[in-house]
Design a protein around this motif. Structure first.
Motif, PDB file in Angstrom:
ATOM      1  N   TYR A  12       6.126  46.840  45.701  1.00 49.75           N
ATOM      2  CA  TYR A  12       5.398  45.924  46.579  1.00 49.75           C
ATOM      3  C   TYR A  12       4.114  46.600  47.047  1.00 49.75           C
ATOM      4  O   TYR A  12       4.056  47.819  47.195  1.00 49.75           O
ATOM      5  N   THR A  68       6.552  37.660  43.428  1.00 48.25           N
ATOM      6  CA  THR A  68       5.361  37.124  44.081  1.00 48.25           C
ATOM      7  C   THR A  68       4.614  36.180  43.152  1.00 48.25           C
ATOM      8  O   THR A  68       4.283  36.537  42.014  1.00 48.25           O
ATOM      9  N   TYR A  83       5.776  34.845  48.190  1.00 43.07           N
ATOM     10  CA  TYR A  83       6.908  35.525  47.572  1.00 43.07           C
ATOM     11  C   TYR A  83       8.064  34.548  47.475  1.00 43.07           C
ATOM     12  O   TYR A  83       8.399  33.852  48.448  1.00 43.07           O
TER      13      TYR A  83
END
Length: 233
Positions: free
Chosen positions: A150, A61, A55
């Motif tokens: 996420y 990411t 990340y």
């Protein structure tokens, strides 16, 4: 060698480019090539699989999409119907590195360490006197943080496994505790099972709740396939 850094995270990307599945992989250096090893029951679903690299604050990411992977099938004279082998692999650019990170906020990575790239001969066999372990992310869930999506999960380390027997191309290991249920290993598929010297001997495939066992596909069993990819790739 650290079990925590022994396996690399894989994510499956959906049509919206967001992760919707996870697995694990083993990064190896073999014959001057960097290769990713994992299992086909995870990556053989025709999904868009990628290696999660790291990340980067304010950028998101970083991923390396795996593209077309290599899969195997086998047959014998007595059983000529092809049977899929639970093993898949792909060559990566030399120098590809992934990281295990502790992320505090979108603008801060508190700590990180490179995931191990194992130097292997692909001939290693388990020593019955040794103990083994593996690591992977399990219990995946999508979460919203700071306006971004996420894929979260729990990093689990399993150690103290003992070698039981060979079963075809699989190596059977005994857990030192009661099998907690398959959901607690989902996501570990493809993680390297390493010995006390940190050398991978197998990849996590499946388990038996009744017998408290873990089955791993033997790396030595498919050394020839990797050699062929390198020689003729």
């Amino acid at each position: 060698m650290s079990l925590f850094l022994s396996s690399a995270p894989l994510v499956r990307l959906g049509e919206d480019s967001l992760p919707n599945g996870i697995a694990s992989a083993c990064l190896v250096d073999y014959r001057d090539k960097r290769i990713l090893l994992t299992v086909s029951h995870a990556t053989g679903d025709q999904g868009n699989w990628a290696l999660q690299l790291r990340y980067v604050p304010q950028k998101g990411t970083q991923l390396r999409q795996l593209g077309a992977m290599n899969f195997l099938a086998k047959a014998t004279l007595s059983s000529p119907k092809l049977k899929d082998v639970d093993f898949s692999y792909v060559e990566l650019p030399q120098g590809t590195v992934a990281y295990r990170q502790e992320i505090e906020a979108p603008t801060k990575v508190r700590a990180e360490a490179p995931i191990t790239v194992h130097a292997v001969s692909l001939t290693e066999m388990p020593d019955p006197k040794d103990r083994f372990g593996f690591c992977g992310m399990v219990l995946p869930a999508q979460e919203e943080h700071f306006g971004q999506t996420y894929l979260s999960g729990e990093i689990r380390i399993y150690e103290g496994l003992s070698f039981l027997r060979f079963s075809g191309d699989y190596i059977v290991f005994k857990l030192p505790f009661k099998h907690p249920g398959h959901k607690y290993f989902k996501g570990c598929s493809g993680a390297p099972i390493i010995n006390s010297d940190g050398v991978p001997v197998a990849l996590v495939c499946e388990g038996s709740e009744e017998e408290d066992e873990i089955l791993g596909i033997s790396l030595a069993a498919y050394k020839v396939a990797i050699d062929i990819m390198i020689d003729f790739g």
